[in-house]
Every structure is written in C-alpha cells, then in structure tokens.
Design a protein around this motif. Structure first.
Motif, PDB file in Angstrom:
ATOM      1  N   LYS A 414       6.022   4.199  -6.231  1.00  0.00           N
ATOM      2  CA  LYS A 414       5.626   5.525  -6.719  1.00  0.00           C
ATOM      3  C   LYS A 414       6.660   6.096  -7.690  1.00  0.00           C
ATOM      4  CE  LYS A 414       2.698   7.117  -2.908  1.00  0.00           C
ATOM      5  NZ  LYS A 414       2.565   8.100  -1.803  1.00  0.00           N
ATOM      6  N   ASN A 415       7.912   5.625  -7.576  1.00  0.00           N
ATOM      7  CA  ASN A 415       8.961   6.103  -8.479  1.00  0.00           C
ATOM      8  C   ASN A 415       8.899   5.427  -9.846  1.00  0.00           C
ATOM      9  OD1 ASN A 415      10.076   7.718  -6.406  1.00  0.00           O
ATOM     10  ND2 ASN A 415      11.200   5.959  -5.591  1.00  0.00           N
ATOM     11  N   TYR A 416       8.035   4.414  -9.970  1.00  0.00           N
ATOM     12  CA  TYR A 416       7.924   3.668 -11.229  1.00  0.00           C
ATOM     13  C   TYR A 416       6.448   3.579 -11.623  1.00  0.00           C
ATOM     14  CZ  TYR A 416      12.660   2.328  -9.894  1.00  0.00           C
ATOM     15  OH  TYR A 416      13.983   2.354  -9.526  1.00  0.00           O
ATOM     16  N   PRO A 417       5.896   4.677 -12.161  1.00  0.00           N
ATOM     17  CA  PRO A 417       4.457   4.693 -12.492  1.00  0.00           C
ATOM     18  C   PRO A 417       4.072   3.680 -13.567  1.00  0.00           C
ATOM     19  CG  PRO A 417       5.592   6.629 -13.382  1.00  0.00           C
ATOM     20  CD  PRO A 417       6.565   5.947 -12.481  1.00  0.00           C
ATOM     21  N   ASN A 418       5.029   3.200 -14.367  1.00  0.00           N
ATOM     22  CA  ASN A 418       4.704   2.226 -15.413  1.00  0.00           C
ATOM     23  C   ASN A 418       4.604   0.796 -14.881  1.00  0.00           C
ATOM     24  OD1 ASN A 418       4.683   4.216 -17.410  1.00  0.00           O
ATOM     25  ND2 ASN A 418       6.884   4.033 -17.759  1.00  0.00           N
ATOM     26  N   VAL A 419       5.064   0.585 -13.656  1.00  0.00           N
ATOM     27  CA  VAL A 419       4.998  -0.759 -13.064  1.00  0.00           C
ATOM     28  C   VAL A 419       3.598  -0.988 -12.499  1.00  0.00           C
ATOM     29  CG1 VAL A 419       5.884  -2.259 -11.234  1.00  0.00           C
ATOM     30  CG2 VAL A 419       7.454  -0.806 -12.541  1.00  0.00           C
ATOM     31  N   ILE A 420       2.999  -2.100 -12.886  1.00  0.00           N
ATOM     32  CA  ILE A 420       1.656  -2.454 -12.409  1.00  0.00           C
ATOM     33  C   ILE A 420       1.793  -3.391 -11.213  1.00  0.00           C
ATOM     34  CG2 ILE A 420      -0.532  -3.574 -12.999  1.00  0.00           C
ATOM     35  CD1 ILE A 420       0.007  -2.811 -15.918  1.00  0.00           C
ATOM     36  N   HIS A 421       1.137  -3.033 -10.124  1.00  0.00           N
ATOM     37  CA  HIS A 421       1.166  -3.854  -8.904  1.00  0.00           C
ATOM     38  C   HIS A 421      -0.267  -4.248  -8.567  1.00  0.00           C
ATOM     39  CE1 HIS A 421       1.580  -4.154  -4.294  1.00  0.00           C
ATOM     40  NE2 HIS A 421       1.926  -5.300  -4.840  1.00  0.00           N
ATOM     41  N   HIS A 422      -0.519  -5.538  -8.527  1.00  0.00           N
ATOM     42  CA  HIS A 422      -1.868  -6.046  -8.266  1.00  0.00           C
ATOM     43  C   HIS A 422      -1.846  -6.974  -7.059  1.00  0.00           C
ATOM     44  CE1 HIS A 422      -5.872  -7.623  -8.915  1.00  0.00           C
ATOM     45  NE2 HIS A 422      -5.384  -8.867  -8.922  1.00  0.00           N
ATOM     46  N   THR A 423      -2.801  -6.792  -6.159  1.00  0.00           N
ATOM     47  CA  THR A 423      -2.905  -7.672  -4.985  1.00  0.00           C
ATOM     48  C   THR A 423      -4.297  -8.286  -4.928  1.00  0.00           C
ATOM     49  OG1 THR A 423      -3.595  -5.819  -3.586  1.00  0.00           O
ATOM     50  CG2 THR A 423      -1.248  -6.344  -3.640  1.00  0.00           C
ATOM     51  N   GLU A 424      -4.356  -9.495  -4.375  1.00  0.00           N
ATOM     52  CA  GLU A 424      -5.642 -10.198  -4.277  1.00  0.00           C
ATOM     53  C   GLU A 424      -5.597 -11.160  -3.085  1.00  0.00           C
ATOM     54  OE1 GLU A 424      -8.632 -12.617  -7.260  1.00  0.00           O
ATOM     55  OE2 GLU A 424      -6.496 -13.089  -7.318  1.00  0.00           O
ATOM     56  N   TYR A 425      -6.711 -11.229  -2.383  1.00  0.00           N
ATOM     57  CA  TYR A 425      -6.842 -12.202  -1.291  1.00  0.00           C
ATOM     58  C   TYR A 425      -8.058 -13.075  -1.563  1.00  0.00           C
ATOM     59  CZ  TYR A 425      -7.568 -14.231   3.311  1.00  0.00           C
ATOM     60  OH  TYR A 425      -7.758 -15.109   4.346  1.00  0.00           O
ATOM     61  N   LYS A 426      -7.815 -14.370  -1.666  1.00  0.00           N
ATOM     62  CA  LYS A 426      -8.902 -15.302  -2.007  1.00  0.00           C
ATOM     63  C   LYS A 426      -8.552 -16.685  -1.467  1.00  0.00           C
ATOM     64  CE  LYS A 426     -11.674 -16.783  -5.991  1.00  0.00           C
ATOM     65  NZ  LYS A 426     -11.809 -16.715  -7.474  1.00  0.00           N
ATOM     66  N   ASN A 427      -9.544 -17.315  -0.838  1.00  0.00           N
ATOM     67  CA  ASN A 427      -9.388 -18.684  -0.316  1.00  0.00           C
ATOM     68  C   ASN A 427      -8.166 -18.808   0.599  1.00  0.00           C
ATOM     69  OD1 ASN A 427     -11.637 -19.493  -1.843  1.00  0.00           O
ATOM     70  ND2 ASN A 427     -10.362 -19.960  -3.630  1.00  0.00           N
TER      71      ASN A 427
END
Length: 438
Positions: A414-427
């Motif tokens: 939350k302190n770094y709004p420019n950082v993109i965090h993506h999560t995925e669950y597959k297979n």
C-alpha cells in the motif's frame, strides 16, 4: 413521556455510546450478533444493577462490551488496549463537548431537562462515531501495525494495565460526580485534567510503539546481516574448495594417468566413482544457488534470497532460479521493504510447495529499462481457498498461526501504489508477480 420509556431510551443511547467508543477504533468491523449481545447485556445490567450501584456500573459494562468484542479475535491484548483507549477518548470527548457548550451558551448540560439532554446525546453519538472513524482512518497504518506486529508480551501487558487503570480513574471520577450533582467546576476541571492525561497517555504509547518498531527494524537488519555473513562465509568456503581442487588437480590427473597406463580400468572406475564424482557433485550442489545470486547486487536481498534458497534445498524442493541480468537497485522501493516482501512470499511459497508431491519452486528476477520484474511460482493445493482471501487479516490455511504474513505484504505494498502485484492460481501452481518501476 413515561419515565420507564425515558429510562429505556437512556439505556439504549448509553449502550450505543459504549459500543462506538470501545469498538470503532479497532480495524475489524463489529459483527451484527455482537451488537445484539452488547445491547441486550447492557439492558439487563442496567435494569437490575443501575438502581443499586449507579454509574459505578460502568466498570462492568465497559468490561462486558470489550469481552464481547474479543470473542474470536487473535490479537486479544491489542484489541483490548484499543477498546480501553476508545473509552478514555469517549470520556474526554464528552467532557470537552460539555465544556465547549458551556463556554458558548452558558448551559451546564448535566443540569438541563431530559429532552435537551437526549438531543445532546443523539448529536454526541453521531459526532463520536464520525470522530473515531476519522481517527481510525488517519492512523490506519499505525493501528494495523500495532494489531499485526508481534510485541513483547510483558510490554503489552504493562500497556493493558496502564490503560485499564486510567479508565478506572475516569469511571470513578465520573461516578463520583453523579453523587455531587455534576458541579460546573468539576466538569471544567475534569475536562482540563483528562485532556492532559489523555495527551500524556497517547504520547507515551506512541513512544513505546516507536521504540519497539525501531528495535524490530534493528533485529531485521541484524538478521539480514547474518544472512549476508553466511553467504560470504559460504563463498569463502567454496573459494577454499576451488583452491584445494586446483592444488590437487595435477595429482588427480597423475593418478588417473597411472591407472590408464596400467590399463587397470576396474580400479580406475572405482577411484572415479568413489573419490572424484562425489566431490564434483557436492561442489556443484554448493555452487548452484550461489552462482545464480551473482547478479544480485542489493546486499540485503542477496543475503535473504541465499538463506531462503538454502532452506528450500534442505527440504528437497525442485528449485529453479533464473536471474539472467544484474539487479543493481530498486529506486522506487526501499531495499528493506523489498526484502520483507520477498521473505514473506518465499516463506509461504516454500511451505506450500513442501506440502505437495511435486515440490516445485521457481524464482525469477529480471531488471530492464522500465521495471524490476519478480516472478515466484510454487506448487500448491488450494482449490478450496479463493485467492483474494489469502490477503485478508487473520486468514490462514494452516491449523495454527495467525495468517498475518500475506496481509502484512499487502500493507507494505500500500506504501508503493506504482508497484503492480499480480497473483494467479492455475494447474495446482500459485504464481505471484511484482512489477517495480525504475
């Protein structure tokens, strides 16, 4: 209006004031069934005990409200402290409102009719809710840190005792004022004294928490330094192995040549498999993780990654590391925050991978002109858990533990709004990606 109905209305409004004061500073919303239990309990206590003990009943009611709030909570001491601080703020705020009204209008609220007192209480309830909500929002990060961080138990108990004694003093003073008829001088003096006392309490708690936070940061830096020392020691050990191998290289060749010239292939085979091959395998195993970390030039991160990779190897995980380009800096994120994030992510990934048959863990770091890209993939079994729940406060897939790791990671991000965090669950594989702009 019927006096009985007035009595019930007073009880209801008093219950609302106590409930808002003791619960509205806590980060988790109060449940509907808890609201029912709080109001019902206060009604029962007020009907049977208020005529006997008067305002001293507040001791029992405050304790009851906080007890109900604590049910099902993991961080009970911290929630208790916030509840008591909320009550203390309520008493101070109430005196302050009465003092302001007196200076503006010359009216002593405690000596006016029931209808005007009720109107004042309704306005006060709304104002108390708005004020405590604003305080919670303004100090959201500090409150979340206080709730989620692991503090020394003795310090937390001392803070609990201090705030409880403070609340008892206020309740005793408030109850005593009832028997004196709420004299104006007492209200104004209490307002002034409680304001000073509350300010002193908040400053003291702030300094204690700040000191604890600094100690935790020092411990974190010491841990990173220890990891880096371990990494350096391992490098020196491998360097000595290389020197020893270089020193013995000619002797090894001479021994091999001796067996070849005598055409004693049976002894040659035995010497190769028993002496040379084990040394080569151990040397290759020790250098695998270290070689991959050569491109990490952020010392804090290098030490942490080495420690986590060694742990993954000790658990016999199928470890795949890819760091193709030098990682020199993280201009938009503090190294200590990046290390904390990676520590949380890797701990969870290693534990999840270890519980699967595949035992797979991949960690990739890449720096280009625009971003630092971090990819972490691990095998896991989480078909029954939605991804979004993993980042909730207190959610855990384990039988024990508080489940605060990924929630803390979310708070860091939350302190770094420019950082993109993506999560995925597959297979049956869980992937997390971070894009940190340069």
């Amino acid at each position: 209006m019927n006096h009985t109905l007035q009595f019930y209305i007073d009880i209801l409004m008093g219950a609302l004031v106590l409930m808002i004061a003791c619960t509205n500073l806590t980060p988790l919303p109060i449940k509907v069934n808890n609201i029912f239990f709080i109001i019902t309990g206060i009604f029962i206590m007020s009907i049977h005990l208020l005529p006997i003990v008067g305002n001293f009943l507040t001791y029992l009611m405050v304790g009851y409200v906080i007890f109900v709030v604590l049910i099902g909570q993991n961080k009970k001491f911290q929630i208790f402290i916030l509840g008591i601080i909320g009550y203390i703020f309520n008493v101070l705020f109430n005196y302050l409102c009465m003092a302001i009204i007196y200076f503006i209008t010359g009216i002593n609220i405690m000596q006016i009719g029931w209808y005007l007192q009720t109107l004042f209480t309704i306005c006060y309830i709304l104002l108390l809710y708005i004020t405590t909500s604003a305080i919670k929002q303004i100090f959201k990060r500090q409150i979340n840190y206080f709730i989620n961080q692991k503090f020394n138990t003795k310090i937390i108990i001392y803070i609990c005792l201090f705030t409880t004694i403070c609340a008892c003093i206020l309740i005793t003073n408030f109850a005593s004022s009832q028997y004196l008829g709420y004299p104006l001088f007492s209200i104004l003096l209490n307002c002034f004294l409680f304001l000073l006392y509350f300010a002193f309490t908040i400053i003291m708690l702030y300094q204690i928490i700040r000191s604890i936070k600094q100690d935790l940061e020092k411990k974190s830096k010491l841990e990173e330094y220890k990891n880096l020392q371990e990494y350096t020691a391992k490098l020196e050990d491998l360097y000595q192995q290389m020197r020893s191998f270089k020193h013995d290289y000619i002797n090894i060749l001479a021994t091999l040549n001796c067996y070849i010239e005598q055409r004693d292939f049976e002894l040659l085979n035995e010497y190769f498999h028993n002496k040379i091959l084990p040394t080569g395998k151990q040397f290759s195993k020790d250098t695998a993780s270290l070689g991959k970390l050569a491109n990490i030039q952020i010392l804090e991160l290098k030490g942490l990654l080495y420690q986590k990779f060694i742990r993954a190897s000790s658990l016999n995980l199928q470890l795949n590391i890819d760091i193709p380009t030098p990682l020199t800096s993280t201009n938009s994120m503090k190294p200590i925050d990046l290390s904390r994030l990676m520590g949380i992510f890797l701990d969870n990934a290693i534990e999840a991978a270890f519980e699967t048959e595949e035992k797979y863990l991949f960690c990739g770091l890449l720096e280009n002109e625009d971003n630092i890209i971090i990819c972490l993939t691990n095998s896991c079994n989480m078909n029954r858990f939605p991804i979004e729940k993993l980042y909730e406060n207190g959610f855990t897939t384990k039988d024990t533990g508080y489940g605060l790791g990924l929630f803390n990671a979310k708070e860091i991000l939350k302190n770094y709004p420019n950082v993109i965090h993506h999560t995925e669950y597959k297979n049956n594989r869980f992937t997390q990606e971070l894009y940190i702009p340069q």
